[in-house]
Write a protein that holds these residues in place. Structure first.
Motif, short mmCIF file in Angstrom:
data_model
loop_
_atom_site.label_atom_id
_atom_site.label_comp_id
_atom_site.label_asym_id
_atom_site.label_seq_id
_atom_site.Cartn_x
_atom_site.Cartn_y
_atom_site.Cartn_z
N LEU A 88 0.85 -1.19 0.00
CA LEU A 88 0.00 0.00 0.00
C LEU A 88 0.89 1.24 0.00
CD1 LEU A 88 -2.76 1.38 0.23
CD2 LEU A 88 -2.55 1.19 2.73
N VAL A 115 -8.83 2.35 2.64
CA VAL A 115 -8.53 0.93 2.77
C VAL A 115 -9.19 0.36 4.02
CG1 VAL A 115 -6.67 -0.74 3.19
CG2 VAL A 115 -6.38 1.03 1.45
N LEU A 125 -9.99 -6.22 -0.60
CA LEU A 125 -9.25 -5.06 -1.09
C LEU A 125 -9.00 -5.20 -2.58
CD1 LEU A 125 -6.61 -4.55 1.76
CD2 LEU A 125 -8.89 -3.55 1.53
N VAL A 311 -2.16 -2.57 -3.48
CA VAL A 311 -3.51 -2.25 -3.04
C VAL A 311 -3.92 -0.92 -3.68
CG1 VAL A 311 -5.00 -1.75 -1.06
CG2 VAL A 311 -3.18 -3.47 -0.87
N PRO A 313 -6.88 1.70 -3.40
CA PRO A 313 -8.08 2.07 -2.61
C PRO A 313 -9.28 2.38 -3.51
CG PRO A 313 -6.13 3.20 -1.81
CD PRO A 313 -5.73 2.55 -3.09
#
Length: 313
Positions: A88, A115, A125, A311, A313
């Motif tokens: 992330l 997140v 996610l 990741v 968001p």
């Protein structure tokens, strides 16, 4: 077990301007994970050991591309063949190319909050699968990152860091200056076009014996400022997009609109291949990994490294 582990770099540009960011991230995170400050190799080693023991499933990095490269190198070496936690990027630095290229916007707190909302609601996610590059200088231990570059890329970064004002606005101004200098044949453009003769081999195939303006490789499409130089990076699983720039700076500048939209590279501009391994040999090779600068005496090897999920968001 599991949770979110965030490595916070207190020395990153955004953290220096607002040292309270780490505290706000801790407050947001609560019992869902931990934030650890790491600005030295020893502190980073302790963070890696703690997060690995906790079996975190998301690794947050509150710093820029250079911080992420150093953190990922430490984690990849520690994890070995084991899968890495999802990454992330929190956009806490002066260069956030990887985050920008995956449409991750906003301040670190906003990114983490989005997140956490999904995570706490039990929603999966959203992620994008990428491979890391493994870059070794003169057969040394590999470093890991997403973008590799030599030549004009290094010269541009050196000019950028020399300003002492590392920010997106400064970098954008330098890009405009480079384009204008190339059109006018000015001294700044000349400083960026110090070509280097390299012997380049990808997957056993030797490239043309020429002097290269720059040699670049990436596993994420964006090389910076929205320019999708590595549009073929996901063309084959476990590979990366390698490009050897052979044209002058002016033809390259005139092709920037094509590069920005990810159009195929023209042979008049560059040699480009999708590869699993690239070896460059030459006399003193200066190179960058995700914005950090390094040097090799005679040889650099770029290979596909471990996979990682980013990741989004």
């Amino acid at each position: 077990m599991g949770g979110i582990g965030i490595v916070n770099n207190p020395r990153s540009r955004r953290n220096r301007s607002d040292p309270r960011i780490a505290g706000r991230l801790r407050a947001l995170l609560g019992d869902d994970g931990e934030v650890i400050d790491a600005s030295t190799p020893a502190e980073l080693a302790r963070a890696v050991a703690r997060f690995r023991a906790a079996e975190i499933d998301v690794l947050g990095v509150n710093g820029g591309d250079g911080t992420a490269h150093v953190v990922l190198t430490a984690f990849a070496r520690a994890y070995g063949a084991a899968p890495l936690p999802r990454l992330l990027p929190l956009r806490g630095g002066s260069m956030n190319t990887v985050a920008h290229g995956h449409h991750i916007r906003g301040r670190p707190e906003r990114i983490l909050r989005e997140v956490l909302v999904r995570r706490r609601a039990g929603h999966p996610l959203r992620t994008v699968e990428r491979d890391l590059l493994a870059i070794s200088a003169d057969d040394g231990p590999p470093m890991y990152g997403f973008i590799f570059g030599t030549g004009a890329v290094v010269a541009f970064l050196e000019a950028y860091y020399a300003t002492g004002r590392t920010s997106p606005a400064t970098a954008a101004a330098l890009v405009v200056r480079a384009i204008g200098s190339a059109i006018a044949g000015g001294p700044f453009a000349e400083a960026l076009v110090q070509r280097q003769r390299l012997r380049v081999v990808t997957d056993g195939d030797e490239w043309p014996d020429v002097e290269y303006l720059a040699l670049v490789a990436g596993t994420t499409p964006d090389i910076g400022f929205g320019f999708k130089a590595f549009a073929r990076c996901a063309e084959q699983p476990g590979s990366f997009h390698a490009i050897g720039l052979t044209a002058g700076l002016l033809p390259l500048a005139l092709s920037l609109p094509r590069i920005r939209r990810g159009a195929p590279w023209r042979r008049a501009l560059a040699q480009d291949e999708v590869a699993r391994e690239l070896v460059a040999e030459g006399d003193g090779i200066r190179f960058t990994v995700d914005g950090d600068l390094y040097a090799a005496q005679a040889r650099v090897r770029v290979a596909t490294g471990p996979g990682i999920a980013i990741v989004v968001p």
